[in-house]
Design an enzyme around this catalytic site. Structure first.
Site, PDB file in Angstrom:
ATOM      1  N   ASP A 111       0.774  -1.248   0.000  1.00 20.62           N
ATOM      2  CA  ASP A 111       0.000   0.000   0.000  1.00 20.62           C
ATOM      3  C   ASP A 111       0.802   1.293   0.000  1.00 20.62           C
ATOM      4  O   ASP A 111       0.256   2.359   0.299  1.00 20.62           O
ATOM      5  CB  ASP A 111      -0.966  -0.004   1.190  1.00 20.62           C
ATOM      6  CG  ASP A 111      -2.149  -0.916   0.920  1.00 20.62           C
ATOM      7  OD1 ASP A 111      -2.708  -0.829  -0.183  1.00 20.62           O
ATOM      8  OD2 ASP A 111      -2.503  -1.716   1.798  1.00 20.62           O
ATOM      9  N   ASP A 176      -7.172  -3.264  -5.670  1.00 22.25           N
ATOM     10  CA  ASP A 176      -6.745  -2.009  -5.054  1.00 22.25           C
ATOM     11  C   ASP A 176      -5.297  -1.646  -5.432  1.00 22.25           C
ATOM     12  O   ASP A 176      -4.900  -0.486  -5.425  1.00 22.25           O
ATOM     13  CB  ASP A 176      -6.803  -2.087  -3.519  1.00 22.25           C
ATOM     14  CG  ASP A 176      -7.959  -2.901  -2.975  1.00 22.25           C
ATOM     15  OD1 ASP A 176      -8.466  -3.774  -3.695  1.00 22.25           O
ATOM     16  OD2 ASP A 176      -8.341  -2.693  -1.820  1.00 22.25           O
TER      17      ASP A 176
HETATM   18  N1  GLY Z   1      -7.334  -1.177   0.153  1.00 19.49           N
HETATM   19  C1  GLY Z   1      -8.238  -1.627   1.108  1.00 19.49           C
HETATM   20  C2  GLY Z   1      -9.613  -1.098   1.011  1.00 19.49           C
HETATM   21  O1  GLY Z   1     -10.047  -0.529   0.049  1.00 19.49           O
HETATM   22  O2  GLY Z   1     -10.320  -1.300   1.990  1.00 19.49           O
END
Ligand code: GLY
Length: 415
Positions: A111, A176
């Protein structure tokens, strides 16, 4: 003649007034947001405790540096500094950003794009601070350590255990992850080294191949075999069912492919972004105010809930996800620049409709409520049983970004 001049003056006045009204909307919302973030900054001064959501009592819940949501709060301050030019906000943006400096060496999940690009990325875009640039490049190096050429992907999480706990997958990739690619394109641009962007492009191509259904919707998690790169399974971690369309996942897909098109001009990414946009804009389960339920298929008896907590939502009223709505609005404003005039009109109208809904008292919190977050009614993860119908810092981030994009378009007379 006099009549014609009078009529023309009236038309011009009306056009000017309409333009003013539209600007008024984004300006107004950003002014309100500025006041609300000032309250948030006053109530929590410790930059190691980053506002994220609320607990069961509605009290502020913070996260630390290494949580995937750590960069959004600084990003929110940067957007509001950019809007207001308020020097005090700049100082706060710098302070909350500086607290994230160790992230540049973080390698434990994927992330970093969210964490570093929403904070340092905005900081650099706005101030051109060279130190920020170096930190972003170092973060890109850290993120690239998670790339694997056999799978052609950046590994999202270190493992994913199936909800029945029978299988542990070693190479999960979530939709994501598309959101982390802009960091890599930036690193290539400022260093002149194509290494970063080549990884981003390979990841986007693999995602394009394996993450989508024929109707344009995206799976949440694709599990790869790290030995031969084959797809082992397609699952959901945060949606209603493995085969359902988790709303925020669709939003990430839309945003990720729209921005990757901007950065590459590869028409395949544009085609995919438009496909996702059409899927969600025309979905029969989309409520009239265009703020989606947490999953487009939640409660649909044709879908098998992925986890016991998801199964609790097989009947009854489904929670909305304002975070998905905000991401969709921001992404559609960007995508509308790349499409045909007819599509442009409908995408901009759709984004505007979402923002008008989010700015209404149904979603926008009154000052000094909602633990000083802007938006109410988001969902973190129902299968994990947490953060249901709550404020989320990233809902606020994409709401502010969408408003800033709208403001910019208004200034450029695109609306
Ligand atoms: N990337 C995690 C979410 O969207 O909750």
């Amino acid at each position: 003649m006099k009549k014609i001049i009078g009529l023309t003056a009236c038309v011009l006045l009306l056009m000017g007034w309409q333009q003013h009204r539209k600007s008024f909307f984004a300006n107004d919302q950003l002014n309100t947001a500025q006041k609300m973030i000032q309250l948030a900054l006053k109530s929590n001064t410790d930059s190691s405790k980053i506002p994220c959501t609320v607990d069961g009592d509605g009290k502020l819940k913070t996260v630390g540096l290494y949580d995937w949501r750590s960069g959004f709060f600084a990003g929110n301050i940067w957007y509001l500094y950019e809007f207001s030019k308020d020097k005090a906000l700049k100082k706060e943006a710098e302070r909350w950003t500086a607290a994230l400096e160790p992230l540049q060496y973080f390698k434990d999940h994927h992330d970093l794009g969210f964490m570093v690009y929403c904070s340092y990325g905005n900081g650099y875009r706005i101030t051109k601070n060279e130190k920020y640039k170096d930190i972003i490049v170092q973060a890109a190096k850290s993120l690239c350590t998670r790339f694997d050429s056999t799978t052609g992907c950046i590994k999202s999480w270190n493992q994913f255990k199936s909800w029945d706990e029978n299988i542990t997958y070693q190479f999960p990739v979530i939709i994501d992850n598309m959101m982390n690619l802009e960091l890599l394109f930036f690193a290539s641009e400022v260093t002149g080294d194509p290494y970063f962007k080549n990884i981003a492009i390979t990841h986007a191509n693999t995602t394009l191949k394996n993450h989508f259904r024929p109707d344009g919707s995206a799976y949440h998690v694709v599990m790869y075999n790290p030995v031969n790169g084959q797809v082992l399974a397609k699952k959901s971690a945060q949606g209603y069912a493995d085969e359902s369309a988790w709303s925020r996942g669709q939003a990430w897909a839309l945003y990720g492919f729209a921005s990757t098109y901007r950065l590459t001009k590869d028409a395949r990414y544009l085609t995919q972004a438009i496909k996702v946009a059409k899927y969600l804009m025309n979905h029969p389960n989309l409520p009239a105010d265009k703020v989606p339920f947490w999953d487009f298929n939640a409660g649909d008896p044709n879908f098998i809930p992925c986890s016991p907590n998801a199964a609790k939502y097989s009947t009854g009223i489904q929670p909305r996800d304002a975070s998905a709505a905000a991401i969709i609005a921001s992404a559609l404003i960007e995508l509308s620049d790349y499409v045909s005039p007819t599509e442009r009109k409908s995408m901009r109208q759709f984004a505007k409709d979402i923002l008008i809904s989010l700015a209404s008292p149904s979603y926008l919190a009154a000052p000094e409520t909602n633990a000083n977050f802007l938006l109410k009614h988001s969902v973190g993860s129902i299968p994990h049983g947490g953060e249901i119908d709550v404020p989320l810092v990233y809902a606020d981030y994409y709401y502010l970004e969408a408003l800033m994009r709208m403001l910019q378009n208004e200034k450029n007379k695109k609306w």
